[in-house]
Design an enzyme around this catalytic site. Structure first.
Site, mmCIF file in Angstrom:
data_model
loop_
_atom_site.group_PDB
_atom_site.id
_atom_site.type_symbol
_atom_site.label_atom_id
_atom_site.label_comp_id
_atom_site.label_asym_id
_atom_site.label_seq_id
_atom_site.Cartn_x
_atom_site.Cartn_y
_atom_site.Cartn_z
ATOM 1 N N GLU A 255 -1.774 10.203 8.674
ATOM 2 C CA GLU A 255 -2.774 9.214 9.208
ATOM 3 C C GLU A 255 -2.123 9.039 10.423
ATOM 4 O OE1 GLU A 255 -3.273 6.006 11.058
ATOM 5 O OE2 GLU A 255 -2.614 5.101 9.340
ATOM 6 N N CYS A 294 -2.919 1.583 15.206
ATOM 7 C CA CYS A 294 -3.575 3.184 14.968
ATOM 8 C C CYS A 294 -5.186 2.948 15.328
ATOM 9 C CB CYS A 294 -3.195 3.795 13.892
ATOM 10 S SG CYS A 294 -3.483 3.122 12.292
#
Length: 686
Positions: A255, A294
């Protein structure tokens, strides 16, 4: 000075100091990463042997209960973590996302485990399917613990949530894990692991912690292990290409940080509420955690004609931001996680300047004593007027309070600009027109892991663009890493091995621990509803007496329910239908079946808990004679008690309703709460 220690093989290790970890606020030394390099072969063996064995002494339900108790314990000790989280540069609000957001994820997976997973350590996924004409040979799928260890390599921005959102489903799946936090904020992860260990709730070997370098850790992994990673796309590629990872085909879930976008749809006017909601969302994503998420918005895509107004609105909000020491009253934005991170963001800002115009930044100094030594930076807003031709923002990510606005002229152009990010974790579309959402979302979905549709109604309860939720997928294609986390109970399945099994229904029933149609049944003289939870056996079955459906049944049921659908009452219309005659209500068949198999006396069955997989398979005309077979399919021991303290479990019954020719007319599962004979305590690990 404190040594930040690793927790491996059941022991805290690290006595010699190596590199210093400094406060993001004032540069003061918080502690030191230890110099000792652990034996990672020993750590992985310990996880697979001791950790796996201790986890397998519990089942899904017990591990779910353990997660819930662990979350409660951590909540009771949260203030010590808030105090330390400040040193990462986080405000109280930023820390809440990391600390209590992490604990909330534990609670969420505890609830999902208790409600969706069986007792035992095997999951029967889906239903068995006949593979032969007479159902003597069938097939299905099972999920079982892998028997390996999960290595979680995490980013610096969420030292607690980043660990717990991976740990929770991994623990539920029965897989021990080794956590490697990013060094810059590893002191906060270490403090959390210490609390988790001190709780006495974790099975031995289920959680280990590495502070500092991973050394040759990946070289000691085997085929049953799993690696998960959160961080930069560059580091993800480096780790994924480890020779041992490739050689052994070890699952690797990445990720990665991505260039997430927010799109203001062309239907939004300056007078609309949505334009302020859009600006507020962008502002929040630029300043929360100092843009160190993120999922933060890096690219702002707006209609060309109103872009100047959007720039003005956003700049006005950014001008009100006071940044500095989170303890100073009025400060709304803290610091980046480290001086190294500050230097990286400055370098990326310089790259963005080469193709874009800086339209907003602050010259003010951070507030607070000693902050001149901290990792502070003001918000930066860029504009690129040619995003389809020359725009570094599609490739360069400044991991801080930095975003680039870019204009578009058509919907297709907006979608094309978003696609230049080459895959992202999340994109927001702000629109008040459902038809625009229906047009854009399916196209955007091809390159984005999550899509947040923002309008005035959603804004009333929306958790926002940048908030991954335990119940929804977190991850994205391309630059975002191509991985997947969370997504509800699916995250548990990621840490288990899926296998197809084939054989007779009796064999499949024995393996799965639940009744498979066609398997041997247990006929008993005592009605199953008269048996306690413990004494009911999987496969125990009751074949009821018969009942003939009459016209009076249909009329009475219609009068009682108010359902006068023509197929039940209109002879002419029914004859012209595909059935050729009047038929009984499906729900009458369901009710009549209950009348056939329910034992009316007081007994251990306490309540109907629900119905699953209901299907009305064949019509039931007037004159049809039906009967039901009730078979114990599955038992779930959640360790629950009634309000008056009496223990109970859930039994799932397979129900087949057939006609006089033994043709299946209705099929479903019924769930019942059933009392236990005695107060059984779940054998939880201390």
């Amino acid at each position: 000075m404190k040594i930040i220690q690793s927790f491996l093989n059941g022991q805290w290790i690290g006595e010699e100091k190596k590199s210093a970890l400094k406060s993001a606020i004032n540069g003061d030394v918080i502690g030191y990463i230890h110099a000792e390099l652990p034996d990672f072969e020993e750590a992985t063996d310990y996880a697979r042997k001791k950790g796996q064995a201790s986890l397998m002494q519990m089942d899904f339900q017990q591990r779910a209960t353990c997660l819930r108790n662990l979350a409660k314990y951590l909540l009771e000790h949260k203030e010590s973590l808030y105090l330390l989280s400040r040193e990462t540069g986080a405000t109280r609000g930023d820390s809440w996302i990391d600390i209590e957001g992490g604990f909330g994820t534990l609670f969420a997976y505890a609830s999902m485990g208790r409600n969706q997973l069986p007792s035992g350590n095997l999951i029967h996924q889906g239903s068995a399917m006949p593979l032969g004409k007479n159902n003597d040979f069938a097939g299905t799928h099972i999920l079982v613990p892998k028997g390996g260890v999960a290595v979680h390599i995490n980013a610096f921005n969420f030292p607690i949530w980043g660990m717990l959102e991976k740990f929770a489903p991994c623990f539920l799946a029965g897989m021990p894990c080794i956590v490697k936090p990013a060094s810059a904020t590893s002191y906060l992860t270490e403090a959390t692991v210490r609390l988790m260990n001190e709780s006495g709730l974790l099975p031995e070997g289920s959680l280990q912690l590495i502070i500092g370098s991973t050394g040759n850790l990946l070289d000691h992994l085997i085929e049953q292990d799993v690696v998960t990673f959160t961080g930069s796309a560059q580091t993800a590629r480096l780790l994924k290409n480890n020779d041992n990872i490739i050689k052994r085909s070890i699952p690797f879930n990445a990720e990665a940080d991505s260039l997430n976008a927010a799109i203001l749809a062309p239907d939004i006017n300056l007078e609309d509420t949505e334009i302020d909601l859009f600006v507020r969302e962008v502002f929040k994503e630029m300043t929360t955690k100092v843009g160190q998420k993120c999922t933060a918005i890096r690219r702002i895509i707006v209609p060309r004609e109103i872009m100047p107004h959007v720039i003005d609105k956003l700049s006005q909000k950014l001008a009100k931001v006071t940044y500095g020491d989170p303890d100073v009253e009025g400060v709304r934005m803290g610091a980046l996680a480290s001086i190294e991170q500050l230097e990286d963001v400055k370098a990326k800002i310089a790259e963005l300047r080469e193709t874009s115009e800086l339209v907003y930044s602050q010259d003010t100094k951070p507030q607070g004593v000693g902050c001149q030594k901290g990792a502070f930076i003001s918000p930066h807003l860029f504009v690129n007027h040619q995003p389809l031709i020359n725009c570094a923002a599609h490739d360069v990510e400044a991991f801080g309070p930095v975003a680039t606005m870019m204009p578009y002229d058509t919907i297709d152009e907006a979608i094309a600009i978003a696609a230049l990010g080459k895959g992202s974790l999340v994109t927001t579309l702000c629109t008040k027109d459902p038809m625009i959402a229906a047009q854009m979302i399916p196209q955007l979905a091809a390159l984005h892991g999550r899509l947040h549709i923002l309008d005035a109604q959603a804004a009333l309860e929306s958790t926002g663009h940048g908030s991954p939720l335990p119940f929804l997928k977190h991850g994205g294609p391309g630059r975002a890493g191509g991985g997947e986390e969370l997504a509800g109970i699916n995250a548990v399945y990621h840490y288990m091995q899926k296998a197809a099994i084939q054989g007779s229904p009796t064999m499949l029933s024995a393996v799965t621990g639940e009744y498979v149609r066609g398997a041997n049944i247990i006929e008993t003289d005592v009605h199953p509803f008269k048996r306690s939870f413990e004494s009911v056996q999987i496969g125990e079955s009751l074949l009821t007496h018969r009942r003939t459906v009459t016209e009076a049944d249909i009329v009475n049921f219609g009068s009682l329910s108010g359902d006068h659908f023509y197929m039940h009452f209109d002879d002419i219309a029914a004859k012209e239908s595909q059935f050729g005659e009047r038929i009984a209500h499906g729900y009458f068949v369901l009710s009549a079946a209950a009348g056939l198999f329910v034992d009316p006396g007081v007994g251990p069955v306490l309540a109907n808990y629900g119905l699953d997989n209901l299907r009305f398979i064949e019509p039931v005309p007037i004159g049809t004679t039906i009967r039901a077979r009730l078979t114990c399919k599955r038992k779930i021991d959640q360790g629950k008690e009634s309000k008056d303290g009496k223990p109970q479990g859930v039994i799932v019954w397979d129900v087949q309703v057939t006609d006089q020719d033994d043709v299946l007319v209705a099929s479903y599962d019924i769930l019942t709460l059933v009392a236990k004979e005695m107060n059984e305590s779940i054998n939880m690990h201390p």
